[in-house]
Design an enzyme around this catalytic site. Sequence first.
Site, short mmCIF file in Angstrom:
data_model
loop_
_atom_site.label_atom_id
_atom_site.label_comp_id
_atom_site.label_asym_id
_atom_site.label_seq_id
_atom_site.Cartn_x
_atom_site.Cartn_y
_atom_site.Cartn_z
N PRO A 2 0.71 -1.22 -0.11
CA PRO A 2 -0.20 0.34 0.03
C PRO A 2 0.86 1.07 0.04
O PRO A 2 1.69 1.33 0.72
CB PRO A 2 -0.71 -0.24 1.41
CG PRO A 2 -0.88 -1.50 1.80
CD PRO A 2 0.85 -2.16 1.16
N GLU A 3 0.58 2.33 -0.80
CA GLU A 3 1.31 3.40 -0.87
C GLU A 3 0.16 4.62 -0.81
O GLU A 3 -0.61 4.32 -0.08
CB GLU A 3 1.81 3.72 -2.34
CG GLU A 3 2.72 2.55 -2.84
CD GLU A 3 3.16 2.49 -4.40
OE1 GLU A 3 3.38 3.74 -4.90
OE2 GLU A 3 3.49 1.58 -5.04
#
Length: 274
Positions: A2-3
């Site tokens: 996840p960014e």
Amino acid sequence: MPELPEVETIAADLRPHLVGRTIVRCDLRFPTIVRHPEPELFVDLVAGLHIESVRRRGKYILIGLEHERVLVVHLGMSGQLRLVDAATPIANHTHAIFDLDDGSQLRYRDPRRFGRILLGTEDALREARAMPRLGPEPIDPDFGSEELYQMLRRRRAPLKAVLLDQRTVAGVGNIYADESLHRAKLRPDRLASGISRKSARRLHESMRESLETAIKNRGSSVDTYRDAWGEIGGQQEVLLVYGRAGEPCFTCGRPLASKRIAGRTTVYCTRCQR
Ligand SMILES: [Zn+2]
């Protein structure tokens, strides 16, 4: 992993439901997921604290508690933070369960266990080196293209590597580094120090477009990412280059190239990106 857009989606989902609640207790099922303080102390300290805010910084979710404490969650490679009713069956790989005073539970699940949970004041966490120093937020209106240009020109490393460095800008990872460089028409293996002010301006704008589009689409579920309700995002359907090596470039039709840069698979177009 996840960014920024995925973490932003989760924080925004949780905010209206968590602010004003109190953490009643924590059932820590995999203690080493807590990196600061000692897991036993963590369980003691977190119980009874009132939740005042939910924010994101880089790839970190910051749950602001009373007495200036912050409950920090980094999702690592495969972490999922979900808000569920206490009666919901517990999924495997659930490492921490926070009981809230309205009968709901905040659950942290992480099959690959690269994530981490921290508790303390922001100063204490920095002093304990539990939380690194992070660069500016790329979507912050105060972060301008000149600032990006000045950072890039000091770095003799490939553009892709510099974007992945959380001290340059916070929150960009493999997906959005490739997407931003493609939009900016810049080769990921170009030396950051050699790019012009004009190119830096283009990259600044492209990075913002890539990240904001992805936030609108609730993130990219290219692997295990789920939002706070366990649902997948929509951005994986419209990614320009990430995960598309060998497939035709949407702009020129040439098959997209792939190369390892900074240890990460990097996808780009040899014709459109210079
Ligand atoms: Zn192309």
